[in-house]
Design a protein around this motif. Structure first.
Motif, PDB file in Angstrom:
ATOM      1  N   THR A 157      -8.072  25.843 -19.318  1.00  0.00           N
ATOM      2  CA  THR A 157      -7.195  26.110 -18.182  1.00  0.00           C
ATOM      3  C   THR A 157      -7.731  25.370 -16.965  1.00  0.00           C
ATOM      4  OG1 THR A 157      -6.631  28.303 -19.009  1.00  0.00           O
ATOM      5  CG2 THR A 157      -6.265  27.903 -16.665  1.00  0.00           C
ATOM      6  N   ASP A 158      -6.849  24.657 -16.264  1.00  0.00           N
ATOM      7  CA  ASP A 158      -7.225  23.911 -15.063  1.00  0.00           C
ATOM      8  C   ASP A 158      -6.155  24.167 -14.013  1.00  0.00           C
ATOM      9  OD1 ASP A 158      -7.834  22.127 -13.075  1.00  0.00           O
ATOM     10  OD2 ASP A 158      -7.957  20.365 -14.370  1.00  0.00           O
ATOM     11  N   LEU A 159      -6.513  24.927 -12.982  1.00  0.00           N
ATOM     12  CA  LEU A 159      -5.540  25.319 -11.968  1.00  0.00           C
ATOM     13  C   LEU A 159      -5.365  24.280 -10.865  1.00  0.00           C
ATOM     14  CD1 LEU A 159      -6.338  29.129 -11.606  1.00  0.00           C
ATOM     15  CD2 LEU A 159      -4.635  28.001 -13.048  1.00  0.00           C
ATOM     16  N   VAL A 160      -6.137  23.193 -10.908  1.00  0.00           N
ATOM     17  CA  VAL A 160      -5.994  22.154  -9.887  1.00  0.00           C
ATOM     18  C   VAL A 160      -5.821  20.768 -10.506  1.00  0.00           C
ATOM     19  CG1 VAL A 160      -7.066  23.293  -7.918  1.00  0.00           C
ATOM     20  CG2 VAL A 160      -8.513  22.197  -9.624  1.00  0.00           C
ATOM     21  N   MET A 161      -5.367  20.714 -11.760  1.00  0.00           N
ATOM     22  CA  MET A 161      -5.098  19.407 -12.347  1.00  0.00           C
ATOM     23  C   MET A 161      -3.957  18.740 -11.584  1.00  0.00           C
ATOM     24  SD  MET A 161      -3.385  20.428 -15.998  1.00  0.00           S
ATOM     25  CE  MET A 161      -2.354  21.884 -16.180  1.00  0.00           C
ATOM     26  N   ALA A 162      -3.932  17.414 -11.620  1.00  0.00           N
ATOM     27  CA  ALA A 162      -2.924  16.665 -10.872  1.00  0.00           C
ATOM     28  C   ALA A 162      -2.374  15.543 -11.724  1.00  0.00           C
ATOM     29  CB  ALA A 162      -3.528  16.094  -9.586  1.00  0.00           C
ATOM     30  N   THR A 163      -1.060  15.362 -11.685  1.00  0.00           N
ATOM     31  CA  THR A 163      -0.425  14.239 -12.370  1.00  0.00           C
ATOM     32  C   THR A 163      -0.242  13.095 -11.378  1.00  0.00           C
ATOM     33  OG1 THR A 163       1.775  15.119 -11.877  1.00  0.00           O
ATOM     34  CG2 THR A 163       0.797  15.719 -13.992  1.00  0.00           C
ATOM     35  N   ALA A 164      -0.287  11.881 -11.894  1.00  0.00           N
ATOM     36  CA  ALA A 164      -0.091  10.692 -11.064  1.00  0.00           C
ATOM     37  C   ALA A 164       0.466   9.578 -11.930  1.00  0.00           C
ATOM     38  CB  ALA A 164      -1.412  10.260 -10.429  1.00  0.00           C
ATOM     39  N   GLU A 165       1.062   8.596 -11.273  1.00  0.00           N
ATOM     40  CA  GLU A 165       1.506   7.408 -11.994  1.00  0.00           C
ATOM     41  C   GLU A 165       0.295   6.511 -12.248  1.00  0.00           C
ATOM     42  OE1 GLU A 165       3.971   4.675  -9.881  1.00  0.00           O
ATOM     43  OE2 GLU A 165       2.904   4.939  -7.983  1.00  0.00           O
ATOM     44  N   PRO A 166       0.354   5.638 -13.253  1.00  0.00           N
ATOM     45  CA  PRO A 166      -0.766   4.726 -13.503  1.00  0.00           C
ATOM     46  C   PRO A 166      -0.967   3.711 -12.384  1.00  0.00           C
ATOM     47  CG  PRO A 166       0.695   4.845 -15.414  1.00  0.00           C
ATOM     48  CD  PRO A 166       1.400   5.524 -14.285  1.00  0.00           C
ATOM     49  N   PHE A 167       0.127   3.293 -11.734  1.00  0.00           N
ATOM     50  CA  PHE A 167       0.031   2.289 -10.680  1.00  0.00           C
ATOM     51  C   PHE A 167      -0.832   2.792  -9.530  1.00  0.00           C
ATOM     52  CE2 PHE A 167       1.307   0.369  -6.700  1.00  0.00           C
ATOM     53  CZ  PHE A 167       1.354  -0.978  -7.001  1.00  0.00           C
ATOM     54  N   LEU A 168      -1.656   1.892  -9.015  1.00  0.00           N
ATOM     55  CA  LEU A 168      -2.508   2.207  -7.870  1.00  0.00           C
ATOM     56  C   LEU A 168      -2.725   0.929  -7.079  1.00  0.00           C
ATOM     57  CD1 LEU A 168      -5.786   4.224  -7.699  1.00  0.00           C
ATOM     58  CD2 LEU A 168      -5.862   1.793  -7.149  1.00  0.00           C
ATOM     59  N   PHE A 169      -2.699   1.042  -5.770  1.00  0.00           N
ATOM     60  CA  PHE A 169      -2.971  -0.101  -4.900  1.00  0.00           C
ATOM     61  C   PHE A 169      -3.596   0.430  -3.623  1.00  0.00           C
ATOM     62  CE2 PHE A 169      -1.132  -3.760  -2.231  1.00  0.00           C
ATOM     63  CZ  PHE A 169      -2.167  -4.615  -2.586  1.00  0.00           C
ATOM     64  N   TRP A 170      -4.705  -0.195  -3.221  1.00  0.00           N
ATOM     65  CA  TRP A 170      -5.401   0.203  -1.997  1.00  0.00           C
ATOM     66  C   TRP A 170      -5.791  -1.061  -1.256  1.00  0.00           C
ATOM     67  CZ3 TRP A 170     -10.379   3.793  -1.869  1.00  0.00           C
ATOM     68  CH2 TRP A 170     -10.518   4.352  -0.593  1.00  0.00           C
ATOM     69  N   VAL A 171      -5.312  -1.185  -0.033  1.00  0.00           N
ATOM     70  CA  VAL A 171      -5.674  -2.305   0.822  1.00  0.00           C
ATOM     71  C   VAL A 171      -6.591  -1.774   1.920  1.00  0.00           C
ATOM     72  CG1 VAL A 171      -4.857  -4.188   2.281  1.00  0.00           C
ATOM     73  CG2 VAL A 171      -3.436  -3.374   0.387  1.00  0.00           C
ATOM     74  N   ILE A 172      -7.766  -2.366   2.045  1.00  0.00           N
ATOM     75  CA  ILE A 172      -8.736  -1.956   3.062  1.00  0.00           C
ATOM     76  C   ILE A 172      -9.037  -3.154   3.943  1.00  0.00           C
ATOM     77  CG2 ILE A 172     -11.040  -1.029   3.501  1.00  0.00           C
ATOM     78  CD1 ILE A 172     -10.924   0.274   0.710  1.00  0.00           C
ATOM     79  N   GLU A 173      -8.793  -2.999   5.216  1.00  0.00           N
ATOM     80  CA  GLU A 173      -9.073  -4.056   6.186  1.00  0.00           C
ATOM     81  C   GLU A 173     -10.480  -3.840   6.723  1.00  0.00           C
ATOM     82  OE1 GLU A 173      -5.877  -5.508   8.994  1.00  0.00           O
ATOM     83  OE2 GLU A 173      -7.311  -4.726  10.454  1.00  0.00           O
ATOM     84  N   GLY A 174     -11.389  -4.685   6.286  1.00  0.00           N
ATOM     85  CA  GLY A 174     -12.772  -4.490   6.676  1.00  0.00           C
ATOM     86  C   GLY A 174     -13.614  -5.712   6.403  1.00  0.00           C
ATOM     87  N   PRO A 175     -14.911  -5.621   6.692  1.00  0.00           N
ATOM     88  CA  PRO A 175     -15.800  -6.770   6.509  1.00  0.00           C
ATOM     89  C   PRO A 175     -16.001  -7.096   5.036  1.00  0.00           C
ATOM     90  CG  PRO A 175     -17.057  -4.804   7.070  1.00  0.00           C
ATOM     91  CD  PRO A 175     -15.616  -4.445   7.236  1.00  0.00           C
ATOM     92  N   GLU A 176     -16.307  -8.351   4.764  1.00  0.00           N
ATOM     93  CA  GLU A 176     -16.493  -8.799   3.383  1.00  0.00           C
ATOM     94  C   GLU A 176     -17.628  -8.049   2.697  1.00  0.00           C
ATOM     95  OE1 GLU A 176     -17.282 -13.008   0.976  1.00  0.00           O
ATOM     96  OE2 GLU A 176     -16.813 -13.005   3.119  1.00  0.00           O
TER      97      GLU A 176
END
Length: 473
Positions: A234-253
């Motif tokens: 039993t998991d009362l905090v499981m979460a469903t999500a789509e496989p697609f993921l994209f994260w853009v971070i504006e920062g130093p190299e």
């Protein structure tokens, strides 16, 4: 009856030192940021965990309590189509160390400043979370606002003479990192924390703007029993999500090595300028979400998939994107059409039950960010209002009357609407003229008052489907 997920049921799961402070432990952050930490940990690239801080007094549900009961373990279920392959995965996430409630234990929260291993701060406190709150106090335990809490933590870190943080907010507002930094510096001035602290803030901390993209419907209520039988716990905090993921971070190299997300094979871009990515995503994915919610709910639809499987509503979404959103974006049309097509495929994901009610949280600030800029530009360039956005705006205002759709927003926003709706004859002028909601007086926009009034009158007489049928053909 199955056992509750815990380290007793899964004793072999690793423990990692805390390297990230995360403001917000909702479904999105656990299935997005913490899931990515897990992928890096699986490959031995990060070897760190996140400590979650509850950002507001009224937490949503009982996530913190359930997380503690499960030794901070939970399951992420990825369902959908990725690269023409069906994805149906289940993974126990062990990248969260604990959840701190600063309203119950403020000293435990401030004690995070003592940990030299902590080097990253992330957040998702909704679009309304990165905001300056006049009167927020340094001697409150804790300060009310998220930026106020962050300022207090950073000041404690400064007092201890320790290094700063890389701070990556995930809230869907433009230039989120810059705005968060501005508010923190404003509190530092309000609270007379001194010039040396301000200098440390600027020189020792890196505030990054970021853009997140993954559809996370959250807890799978309707499938919970079947999943419990399949998983064996039993998991009362499981979460469903789509496989697609994209994260853009504006920062130093240098951040590429410190936070090796791309090295782990994740769809993450580190860039010196994220403007083009943000425009595309906020207006072509988040914008249609915000437009469809009040219209769909008024028509009795429940999910994004319901909207896309409905002929009238799917035509509305397609026309909204192609005729009103894309023409207002300064990117190559071919690229935008390709992205928009992928977005609509994601909306139709049959494995994801993305509730319209979950998207409706803080819809007013979402409309201001996602659709209002397009509406204003469209009117300026074409001399008329965009019909589909305007109808969606009217439906949103009607939904905030509260008698047909449950409202989910801050007490301050709801109070503004309750006051405005108490005088129906003047509602349109009152609400459009409220600069606290829109950042400007919308009664000055040519044709706005008359258009909203006409749409409201029609939505009162007929359901939203009838109004859409005439609009989309």
């Amino acid at each position: 009856m199955t056992n509750r997920l815990s380290r007793s049921t899964h004793p072999g799961l690793p423990l990692h030192r805390e390297r990230m402070i995360q403001f917000g432990g909702g479904n999105f952050m656990r299935a997005f940021v913490d899931w990515q930490l897990q992928q890096m940990n699986n490959q031995g690239l990060f070897n760190g965990s996140a400590v979650i801080v509850q950002p507001i007094a009224q937490s949503v549900g009982r996530v913190a309590e359930h997380m503690a009961e499960q030794d901070n373990l939970y399951t992420v279920l990825l369902n959908g189509i990725m690269d023409n392959e069906t994805v149906n995965s289940r993974e126990i996430i062990s990248s969260v160390s604990r959840v701190i409630n600063p309203y119950m234990d403020y000293e435990a929260y401030l004690a995070l400043a003592e940990n030299d291993d902590l080097e990253f701060i992330t957040s998702n406190t909704t679009e309304a979370g990165i905001a300056y709150l006049p009167g927020d106090r340094a001697d409150s335990t804790p300060p009310v606002s998220f930026p106020g809490k962050l300022t207090a933590l950073l000041y404690r870190r400064f007092e201890l003479g320790k290094k700063g943080f890389v701070i990556i907010p995930c809230e869907l507002i433009d230039r989120n990192g810059e705005k968060l930094q501005e508010i923190v510096e404003r509190y530092a001035a309000d609270w007379s924390l001194g010039g040396e602290f301000l200098q440390w803030l600027k020189s020792e901390n890196t505030f990054c703007c970021s853009l997140v993209d993954r559809i996370v419907p959250g807890y799978p209520h309707e499938q919970a029993a079947a999943l419990e039988a399949e998983l064996g716990y039993t998991d009362l905090v499981m979460a469903t999500a789509e496989p697609f993921l994209f994260w853009v971070i504006e920062g130093p190299e240098s951040l590429t090595e410190r936070l090796p997300l791309a090295k782990a094979g994740l769809n993450v871009v580190m860039t010196p300028d994220m403007t083009a990515y943000r425009e595309r995503k906020v207006h072509l994915l988040n914008g249609p979400h915000t437009a469809m919610v009040p219209l769909g709910l008024l028509a009795g639809l429940a999910t994004v998939e319901d909207v896309m499987n409905d002929g009238t509503f799917s035509r509305f979404v397609k026309q909204l994107i192609e005729e009103e959103l894309i023409p207002m974006l300064d990117l190559p049309a071919e690229e935008l059409l390709s992205y928009a097509g992928a977005v609509q495929e994601r909306f139709r994901n049959p494995f994801i039950r993305h509730e319209l009610t979950s998207i409706s949280l803080n819809s007013i600030s979402k409309f201001k960010t996602r659709l209002l800029p397009v509406m204003l530009r469209y009117q300026k360039e074409r001399g008329r209002l965009p019909e589909r956005i305007t109808l969606a705006f009217a439906a949103l205002l009607l939904s905030y009357r509260g008698d047909r759709i449950a409202r989910q927003d801050s007490a301050e926003v709801l109070a503004v609407f309750d006051q405005a709706w108490s005088e129906p004859s003047s509602f349109v002028n009152t609400i459009l003229g409220d600069t606290s909601l829109w950042g400007q007086d919308l009664t000055l926009l040519p044709g706005m008052g008359a258009a909203i009034t006409a749409h409201l009158e029609r939505l009162e007489r007929e359901d939203s489907r009838t109004a859409l049928q005439e609009l989309v053909g």
